[in-house]
Design a protein around this motif. Structure first.
Motif, PDB file in Angstrom:
ATOM      1  N   LEU A  42       0.822  -1.214   0.000  1.00  0.00           N
ATOM      2  CA  LEU A  42       0.000   0.000   0.000  1.00  0.00           C
ATOM      3  C   LEU A  42       0.858   1.267   0.000  1.00  0.00           C
ATOM      4  O   LEU A  42       0.580   2.223  -0.738  1.00  0.00           O
ATOM      5  N   GLU A  43       1.877   1.278   0.839  1.00  0.00           N
ATOM      6  CA  GLU A  43       2.712   2.475   0.928  1.00  0.00           C
ATOM      7  C   GLU A  43       3.402   2.765  -0.399  1.00  0.00           C
ATOM      8  O   GLU A  43       3.479   3.925  -0.829  1.00  0.00           O
ATOM      9  N   GLN A  44       3.908   1.732  -1.057  1.00  0.00           N
ATOM     10  CA  GLN A  44       4.576   1.938  -2.337  1.00  0.00           C
ATOM     11  C   GLN A  44       3.603   2.405  -3.408  1.00  0.00           C
ATOM     12  O   GLN A  44       3.913   3.296  -4.198  1.00  0.00           O
ATOM     13  N   LEU A  45       2.426   1.803  -3.443  1.00  0.00           N
ATOM     14  CA  LEU A  45       1.438   2.206  -4.440  1.00  0.00           C
ATOM     15  C   LEU A  45       1.030   3.665  -4.244  1.00  0.00           C
ATOM     16  O   LEU A  45       0.811   4.396  -5.212  1.00  0.00           O
ATOM     17  N   ALA A  46       0.951   4.102  -2.982  1.00  0.00           N
ATOM     18  CA  ALA A  46       0.550   5.480  -2.712  1.00  0.00           C
ATOM     19  C   ALA A  46       1.658   6.473  -3.016  1.00  0.00           C
ATOM     20  O   ALA A  46       1.426   7.513  -3.648  1.00  0.00           O
ATOM     21  N   ARG A  87      -6.235   3.364   5.307  1.00  0.00           N
ATOM     22  CA  ARG A  87      -6.221   4.831   5.264  1.00  0.00           C
ATOM     23  C   ARG A  87      -5.030   5.392   6.017  1.00  0.00           C
ATOM     24  O   ARG A  87      -4.327   6.283   5.535  1.00  0.00           O
ATOM     25  N   ALA A  88      -4.785   4.855   7.218  1.00  0.00           N
ATOM     26  CA  ALA A  88      -3.678   5.365   8.031  1.00  0.00           C
ATOM     27  C   ALA A  88      -2.338   5.100   7.362  1.00  0.00           C
ATOM     28  O   ALA A  88      -1.451   5.970   7.357  1.00  0.00           O
ATOM     29  N   ARG A  89      -2.164   3.926   6.782  1.00  0.00           N
ATOM     30  CA  ARG A  89      -0.889   3.582   6.150  1.00  0.00           C
ATOM     31  C   ARG A  89      -0.632   4.427   4.910  1.00  0.00           C
ATOM     32  O   ARG A  89       0.490   4.892   4.670  1.00  0.00           O
ATOM     33  N   VAL A  90      -1.669   4.627   4.110  1.00  0.00           N
ATOM     34  CA  VAL A  90      -1.524   5.451   2.908  1.00  0.00           C
ATOM     35  C   VAL A  90      -1.169   6.884   3.283  1.00  0.00           C
ATOM     36  O   VAL A  90      -0.262   7.493   2.692  1.00  0.00           O
ATOM     37  N   ASP A  91      -1.861   7.437   4.271  1.00  0.00           N
ATOM     38  CA  ASP A  91      -1.600   8.817   4.666  1.00  0.00           C
ATOM     39  C   ASP A  91      -0.193   8.979   5.239  1.00  0.00           C
ATOM     40  O   ASP A  91       0.501   9.966   4.948  1.00  0.00           O
TER      41      ASP A  91
END
Length: 384
Positions: free
Chosen positions: A277-281, A301-305
Motif C-alpha cells: 500500500l505504501e509503495q502504491l501510494a 487509510r492510516a498507512r496510505v496517509d
C-alpha cells in the motif's frame, strides 16, 4: 444507440461537445479526492454472468465475440445501468484484460465452466519472438480499435447518466496468463520465469506495459472518463518480487497516462498486495487504490496517509472497496448490516464503494440491489 462502427481502426475523433452532458459526476469528484454528499458506488464485473439478460446474450454469442462487437459490448455494459437505475454511479466498458495478449498475437479462448485458456503459452524466452512488437509495425489502435468503438458507442448510449470507465490488465497479471496458459493455483510456471529468466521476464513485462499504457490513452481518446488497472494476481508475489516485477510497470503505466491525460482519474487494484500500500501510494501517481476484503479500511487509510506524509507529498489518494463478494450470498439483513459496517469503516472521507473483487456467476441480482441501496443510505448518513 448509434449504428455499429467497424471493429478496427484508430480511436474515433471524439468531439466532447457532441457527448451528452454528464448528469452524475459523483464518482469523478470522489476519485479526485473531493468531498461528496455520499460515497459513489459501482461493482467490478457488474456486467456479467450473474445477470439473466447477460446470459441471454451469451446464448448465441461467444464471449470474445461480445467483446469484439461494439454493439454487443455496449448492450451488456448498459444492462446493469438499466436494471439498477439510479443506484450505480459508474459504468465500466464490457471487455476483458486478455484482449492485450490477443492483440500481441496470442490465441485466447474462453472455455465454459473453466475460464480463459491460452493454448500456446510462452514456455521459454525464445517464445517472445512469437509476439508482435510495437517496434515492428504493431499498432495498438488498429488491434484494439474495437474496444475504442465500443466506448464511444457506450458514451452515447449512457446519455450522460454516469461516467464510463475503461480498463486494462497489469503487466504481471497478463504475463502470468501468457506463461501459465490460463489461471493457476500456484502460478509456478510464471513465477519460475521471474527467477530463471529475469531479463526475459522484464522484456515481456516492458512490452506488455507499453501496450497497456497506449491502450488506456486510446480509451480516453475514445470517451472513457476514468480508468482502472487490474493487477489481479499481485498477491501471488512476495513483497520483493512485487517491488521488482510489478510496481515499476504499474508506475510506468500511471505516469504515461497522466502525462497524456492529466485530468483522468486512475485506479489501481493490486489484489492481495496490501503489503505494498505504501509503495502504491507514494511511488506511483494513481489517484485511487482499490482494496480487497482482507484489510481493514481504517488501517489502509492510516498507512496510505503516513506514506504520503513521509514522501513529502500533498497528494490525496482515495480508497475504493471493499466488501467481500461472497457476502452477497448471505441473507438480505446480513448484506445490509455488513455493507453499513463497511461504509462506517471508511468514514466520511472521500471513498468509492465497491466489492473487494468482482461479482460472481451465482450471485442473486437482488442482493446487489441491497448492497447498492445500503451504500446510498449509510454513506449519506455518515456525511450529514
Amino acid at each position: 444507440m448509434p449504428s455499429e462502427i467497424p471493429a478496427a481502426g484508430a480511436p474515433p475523433n471524439l468531439d466532447v461537445a457532441t457527448m451528452p452532458a454528464l448528469q452524475n459526476d459523483l464518482y469523478l469528484r470522489a476519485a479526485r479526492g473531493e468531498r461528496t454528499e455520499r460515497a459513489p458506488v459501482w461493482c467490478m464485473r457488474q456486467a456479467g454472468r450473474y445477470l439473466p439478460e447477460f446470459r441471454a446474450v451469451r446464448v448465441e454469442n461467444d464471449f470474445f465475440n461480445v467483446c469484439r462487437s461494439p454493439a454487443l459490448a455496449t448492450e451488456v455494459t448498459m444492462q446493469p445501468i438499466r436494471r439498477y437505475a439510479g443506484l450505480l454511479d459508474a459504468a465500466i466498458i464490457f471487455s476483458d484484460i486478455l484482449v492485450i495478449p490477443q492483440a500481441m498475437g496470442m490465441r485466447v479462448d474462453m472455455v465454459p465452466g473453466t475460464g480463459p485458456r491460452l493454448p500456446e503459452p510462452l514456455r521459454e524466452p525464445a517464445d517472445l519472438a512469437r509476439l508482435v512488437d510495437q517496434r515492428k509495425g504493431f499498432s495498438v489502435d488498429r488491434e484494439l480499435g474495437y474496444v475504442y468503438h465500443a466506448i464511444t458507442n457506450t458514451r452515447h448510449a449512457l446519455a450522460g447518466r454516469v461516467p464510463l470507465l475503461g480498463f486494462a490488465g497489469a503487466p504481471w497479471t497478463l504475463m502470468a496468463y501468457m506463461v501459465e496458459g490460463g489461471g493457476s493455483k500456484t502460478f509456478a510456471a510464471a513465477k519460475a520465469w521471474l527467477f530463471r529468466h529475469p531479463q526475459a521476464a522484464h522484456e515481456l513485462l516492458r512490452r506488455i506495459a507499453a501496450v497497456a499504457a497506449d491502450f488506456l490513452v486510446g480509451q480516453v481518446h475514445a470517451g472513457a472518463q476514468a480508468l482502472q488497472v487490474f493487477e489481479s494476481w499481485a498477491g501471488e508475489l512476495g513483497p520483493r518480487e512485487f517491488a521488482e516485477f510489478s510496481l515499476p510497470y504499474l508506475a510506468h503505466i500511471a505516469a504515461h497516462v497522466k502525462q497524456r491525460c492529466p485530468g483522468v482519474p486512475l485506479t489501481v487494484f493490486a489484489r492481495g498486495a496490501h503489503y505494498a500500500l505504501e509503495q502504491l501510494a507514494a511511488e506511483t501517481v494513481f489517484d485511487v487504490i482499490s482494496l480487497d476484503w482482507t484489510i481493514a479500511p481504517a488501517d489502509a487509510r492510516a498507512r496510505v496517509d503516513r506514506a504520503l506524509r513521509a514522501a513529502g507529498s500533498d497528494r490525496r489518494v482515495v480508497l475504493q472497496g471493499n466488501l467481500d463478494p461472497t457476502l452477497l450470498f448471505a441473507d438480505e439483513a446480513t448484506v445490509r448490516r455488513r455493507t453499513a459496517e463497511m461504509c462506517a469503516a471508511f468514514g466520511a472521507a472521500p471513498h468509492i464503494a465497491n466489492l473487494g473483487h468482482g461479482m460472481m456467476p451465482g450471485h442473486d441480482p437482488e442482493r446487489l440491489r441491497v448492497f447498492l441501496e445500503t451504500v446510498h443510505q449509510a454513506s449519506r448518513a455518515l456525511r450529514q
